[in-house]
Structure formats: C-alpha cells, structure tokens
Design an enzyme around this catalytic site. Structure first.
Site, PDB file in Angstrom:
ATOM      1  N   SER A   1       0.869  -1.177   0.000  1.00  0.00           N
ATOM      2  CA  SER A   1       0.000   0.000   0.000  1.00  0.00           C
ATOM      3  C   SER A   1       0.902   1.222   0.000  1.00  0.00           C
ATOM      4  O   SER A   1       2.095   1.129   0.329  1.00  0.00           O
ATOM      5  CB  SER A   1      -0.837  -0.015   1.286  1.00  0.00           C
ATOM      6  OG  SER A   1      -1.422   1.245   1.534  1.00  0.00           O
TER       7      SER A   1
ATOM      8  N   TYR B   1      -2.054  -1.212  10.621  1.00  0.00           N
ATOM      9  CA  TYR B   1      -2.000  -1.363   9.162  1.00  0.00           C
ATOM     10  C   TYR B   1      -0.661  -0.861   8.608  1.00  0.00           C
ATOM     11  O   TYR B   1      -0.005  -1.529   7.814  1.00  0.00           O
ATOM     12  CB  TYR B   1      -3.172  -0.580   8.565  1.00  0.00           C
ATOM     13  CG  TYR B   1      -3.393  -0.768   7.083  1.00  0.00           C
ATOM     14  CD1 TYR B   1      -4.211  -1.786   6.609  1.00  0.00           C
ATOM     15  CD2 TYR B   1      -2.814   0.097   6.153  1.00  0.00           C
ATOM     16  CE1 TYR B   1      -4.430  -1.940   5.247  1.00  0.00           C
ATOM     17  CE2 TYR B   1      -3.031  -0.049   4.797  1.00  0.00           C
ATOM     18  CZ  TYR B   1      -3.846  -1.067   4.344  1.00  0.00           C
ATOM     19  OH  TYR B   1      -4.061  -1.221   2.998  1.00  0.00           O
TER      20      TYR B   1
HETATM   21  P1  NAD Z   1     -11.493  -6.192   0.556  1.00  0.00           P
HETATM   22  O1  NAD Z   1     -12.017  -5.992   1.924  1.00  0.00           O
HETATM   23  O2  NAD Z   1     -12.347  -5.853  -0.615  1.00  0.00           O
HETATM   24  O3  NAD Z   1     -11.001  -7.685   0.383  1.00  0.00           O
HETATM   25  C1  NAD Z   1     -10.199  -8.297   1.353  1.00  0.00           C
HETATM   26  C2  NAD Z   1     -10.445  -9.789   1.298  1.00  0.00           C
HETATM   27  O4  NAD Z   1      -9.602 -10.399   2.278  1.00  0.00           O
HETATM   28  C3  NAD Z   1     -11.892 -10.154   1.642  1.00  0.00           C
HETATM   29  O5  NAD Z   1     -12.423 -11.047   0.684  1.00  0.00           O
HETATM   30  C4  NAD Z   1     -11.770 -10.806   3.016  1.00  0.00           C
HETATM   31  O6  NAD Z   1     -12.736 -11.836   3.245  1.00  0.00           O
HETATM   32  C5  NAD Z   1     -10.357 -11.365   2.951  1.00  0.00           C
HETATM   33  N1  NAD Z   1      -9.848 -11.570   4.304  1.00  0.00           N
HETATM   34  C6  NAD Z   1      -9.640 -10.630   5.264  1.00  0.00           C
HETATM   35  N2  NAD Z   1      -9.247 -11.232   6.399  1.00  0.00           N
HETATM   36  C7  NAD Z   1      -9.209 -12.558   6.140  1.00  0.00           C
HETATM   37  C8  NAD Z   1      -8.886 -13.692   6.926  1.00  0.00           C
HETATM   38  N3  NAD Z   1      -8.559 -13.605   8.228  1.00  0.00           N
HETATM   39  N4  NAD Z   1      -8.942 -14.906   6.342  1.00  0.00           N
HETATM   40  C9  NAD Z   1      -9.301 -15.038   5.049  1.00  0.00           C
HETATM   41  N5  NAD Z   1      -9.629 -14.002   4.261  1.00  0.00           N
HETATM   42  C10 NAD Z   1      -9.582 -12.768   4.807  1.00  0.00           C
HETATM   43  O7  NAD Z   1     -10.111  -5.385   0.530  1.00  0.00           O
HETATM   44  P2  NAD Z   1      -9.258  -4.740  -0.664  1.00  0.00           P
HETATM   45  O8  NAD Z   1      -9.482  -3.286  -0.619  1.00  0.00           O
HETATM   46  O9  NAD Z   1      -9.442  -5.473  -1.943  1.00  0.00           O
HETATM   47  O10 NAD Z   1      -7.798  -4.984  -0.090  1.00  0.00           O
HETATM   48  C11 NAD Z   1      -6.973  -6.041  -0.516  1.00  0.00           C
HETATM   49  C12 NAD Z   1      -5.543  -5.718  -0.160  1.00  0.00           C
HETATM   50  O11 NAD Z   1      -5.146  -4.507  -0.803  1.00  0.00           O
HETATM   51  C13 NAD Z   1      -5.312  -5.505   1.341  1.00  0.00           C
HETATM   52  O12 NAD Z   1      -4.074  -6.066   1.726  1.00  0.00           O
HETATM   53  C14 NAD Z   1      -5.249  -4.015   1.467  1.00  0.00           C
HETATM   54  O13 NAD Z   1      -4.481  -3.602   2.550  1.00  0.00           O
HETATM   55  C15 NAD Z   1      -4.583  -3.639   0.149  1.00  0.00           C
HETATM   56  N6  NAD Z   1      -4.815  -2.270  -0.262  1.00  0.00           N
HETATM   57  C16 NAD Z   1      -6.088  -1.813  -0.430  1.00  0.00           C
HETATM   58  C17 NAD Z   1      -6.261  -0.491  -0.803  1.00  0.00           C
HETATM   59  C18 NAD Z   1      -7.610   0.075  -1.007  1.00  0.00           C
HETATM   60  O14 NAD Z   1      -7.713   1.292  -1.108  1.00  0.00           O
HETATM   61  N7  NAD Z   1      -8.664  -0.713  -1.116  1.00  0.00           N
HETATM   62  C19 NAD Z   1      -5.167   0.343  -0.999  1.00  0.00           C
HETATM   63  C20 NAD Z   1      -3.886  -0.161  -0.812  1.00  0.00           C
HETATM   64  C21 NAD Z   1      -3.719  -1.477  -0.445  1.00  0.00           C
END
Ligand code: NAD
Length: 268
Positions: free
Chosen positions: A150, A163
């Site tokens: 991120s 985080y």
């Molecule tokens: P999201 O919430 O849409 O998806 C996350 C997924 O991870 C979900 O399907 C959830 O069920 C799964 N998950 C979480 N904890 C879990 C566990 N204990 N066991 C099994 N599955 C689990 O999130 P996203 O926005 O797609 O984020 C995905 C990644 O991208 C993360 O690592 C997040 O930090 C990173 N990220 C997101 C953003 C953003 O703005 N959305 C920006 C930078 C980085």
C-alpha cells in the site's frame, strides 16, 4: 451449379476465443483474499492469462462462486489461523499475498488483540505461505511473488498503526525474499496502491462521512485523497493489470521493488 460461398463471418464479439498460448498457461497461482476487491480482480486477471488460480478467502460463498467463474479452486480458510494457513497448497508458481483488513484508532486506544490480528493476517500469513511455496518455485526455477502492500507501506497516516506497521513489515519481507530467491528465477515485489475502489474503502468512506458529518464525495476528495495529486480512486482492475505484468515473462529483472500506484502521493 456451384454452391454459393459465404465469407467466414469470424467469431462473434461475444465468443472471441482465448489466445492460443496465453501468457500463464500451465502456471498455478495462489491469491489470498481473492473473494473481494483487489484480490478478486487479480484472480480474474491471472486466470484470464491462463493460470489455474487457488482462490483463498474466509468468505466461503464468494470464494466458491469466483472459483467456479474462473475455473479455479476455492480454499475457504481463516488466514488468521496459522494451522489453517499451513494446509494451503504449496505448489503455486505465483503467490499474490493480498488479504488484509483495517482498523482505525489512535495508538493509545488501539485494541492490542486487533493489532495482533492484523500482523498475523498481513505479515505472518504471507511469511508462512512463502516458506511453504518457495521451495517448489526454486525446484522449478521460476516463480513470482507479488505482495499487495500500500502507499501505507511507504508512508504513515495517523490512527492506522497496525495497518502501517504491517505494510512496512511486508515491504521488508518482500525485499528479503527478493534477495534469497534471486538465483532461482523467482522475483518478489510489492505493489503499493493509494485508495482503491473496493468494499474495504467504501466502508471507510461511509464511516468517515458519518463521523465528520460531511458528504461521501467530500471524504474522498478532501480527506482520503488530500495527499494524492490525482483526486480519483484507483480501480481494482488497474492494480490487477500491474500484478499480471509483474507475473509475465519480461519482468525477471524486476525484484525487490515497490511499485507505487498512488496518484502521486509519494512524489510529495
Ligand atoms: P477487501 O475488503 O475488498 O477484500 C479483502 C479480502 O480479504 C476479503 O475477501 C476478506 O474476506 C479477505 N480476508 C480478510 N481477512 C481474512 C482472513 N482472516 N482470512 C481469510 N480471508 C480474509 O479489501 P481490498 O481493498 O481489496 O484490499 C486487498 C488488499 O489490498 C489488502 O491487503 C489491502 O491492505 C490492500 N490495499 C487496499 C487499498 C484500497 O484502497 N482498497 C489500498 C492499498 C492497499
């Protein structure tokens, strides 16, 4: 009489066949948190490029339905449980460490168990998955590790101690793997997005709008994207495209890097 010849109309736009030799044919990918958001887009992109994808998530219905859609295999696993993580398949050529969660609170009020959970899912689990999958990649002489970090792997923000700590740790793990794996045809990189339009962020927008008593548009433009030069959320497919590129055949010399996709945030 001669049979009239009709020109071959070609495939209809709805039935365009996949390329004969897709980029990742014969490769296997494991994507964590693949049931939603960025992970889902990555699983879809890797499958469309020919890989068999292990769709790993605790959200059973969504994981199974995506696996059906892309011809992959669903693994319904709680990634905060180290024993469960150690049952995941160890033969993947590509690992996308993506699962993550957020909790927002000042350090002095941050629940310690929440802090520990975030480190487990976002640091210890990637480590455990890699320690099991790297030997196979080394044996086959090819592998791609992509860690979804991120902008918070490169910069801090207040109230996100768990985080930011986890993402900085993931950056460190990714670089160590890059060094150890260099002689084996295996690369390890981070992709570092700013805010991406996913359920994780949509929930934060709604929360912040309620907390600050402002509209959701103001939360996006003035709060979330304050430090971003481009005032637009990133789309999950754009992140997936970068991941797919890192998994391709021309990126063998790109390792130990962090690809910022942050609309200019870290240019500041
Ligand atoms: P999201 O919430 O849409 O998806 C996350 C997924 O991870 C979900 O399907 C959830 O069920 C799964 N998950 C979480 N904890 C879990 C566990 N204990 N066991 C099994 N599955 C689990 O999130 P996203 O926005 O797609 O984020 C995905 C990644 O991208 C993360 O690592 C997040 O930090 C990173 N990220 C997101 C953003 C953003 O703005 N959305 C920006 C930078 C980085």
């Amino acid at each position: 009489m001669e049979t009239p010849q009709h020109p071959d109309p070609g495939p209809s736009p709805l039935t365009v066949p996949p390329p004969a030799n897709p980029l990742l044919a014969g490769r296997t990918a494991l994507v964590t948190g693949a049931a939603s958001g960025i992970g889902r887009a990555c699983a879809q992109a890797l499958a469309a490029a020919g890989a068999h994808v292990h769709v790993v998530d605790r959200a059973a219905e969504a994981a199974k339905s995506l696996a059906d859609e892309i011809g992959g295999t669903a693994w319904v696993v709680d990634l905060s449980d180290p024993d469960a993580v150690d049952t995941l398949p160890d033969g993947a050529d590509i690992v996308v460490n993506n699962a993550g969660l957020q909790h927002v609170a000042p350090v002095h009020e941050f629940p310690p168990e929440r802090f520990a959970l975030i480190q487990r899912v976002m640091v210890e689990t990637p480590f455990r998955i890699l320690r099991r999958t790297l030997p196979g990649m080394y044996e086959r002489g090819w592998g791609r590790v992509v860690n979804i970090s991120s902008v918070h792997g490169l910069r801090a923000s207040p109230y996100k101690s768990a985080y930011v700590t986890a993402k900085h740790a993931l950056e460190g793990l990714s670089k160590v793997v890059a060094l150890e794996a260099a002689g084996h045809g295996v690369t390890s990189n981070c992709v570092c997005p700013g805010y991406v339009r996913t359920p994780l962020v949509e929930n934060q927008i709604a929360d912040q709008a309620r907390t600050h008593g402002i509209s959701e548009e103001e939360v996006v433009g003035r709060v979330m994207l304050e430090r971003s030069a481009i005032k637009q959320l990133i789309e999950p497919d754009d992140v997936a495209e970068a991941v797919l590129w890192l998994c391709g055949p021309r990126t063998g010399h790109i390792t130990g890097t962090s690809l910022a996709m942050d609309g200019g945030w870290t240019a500041n």
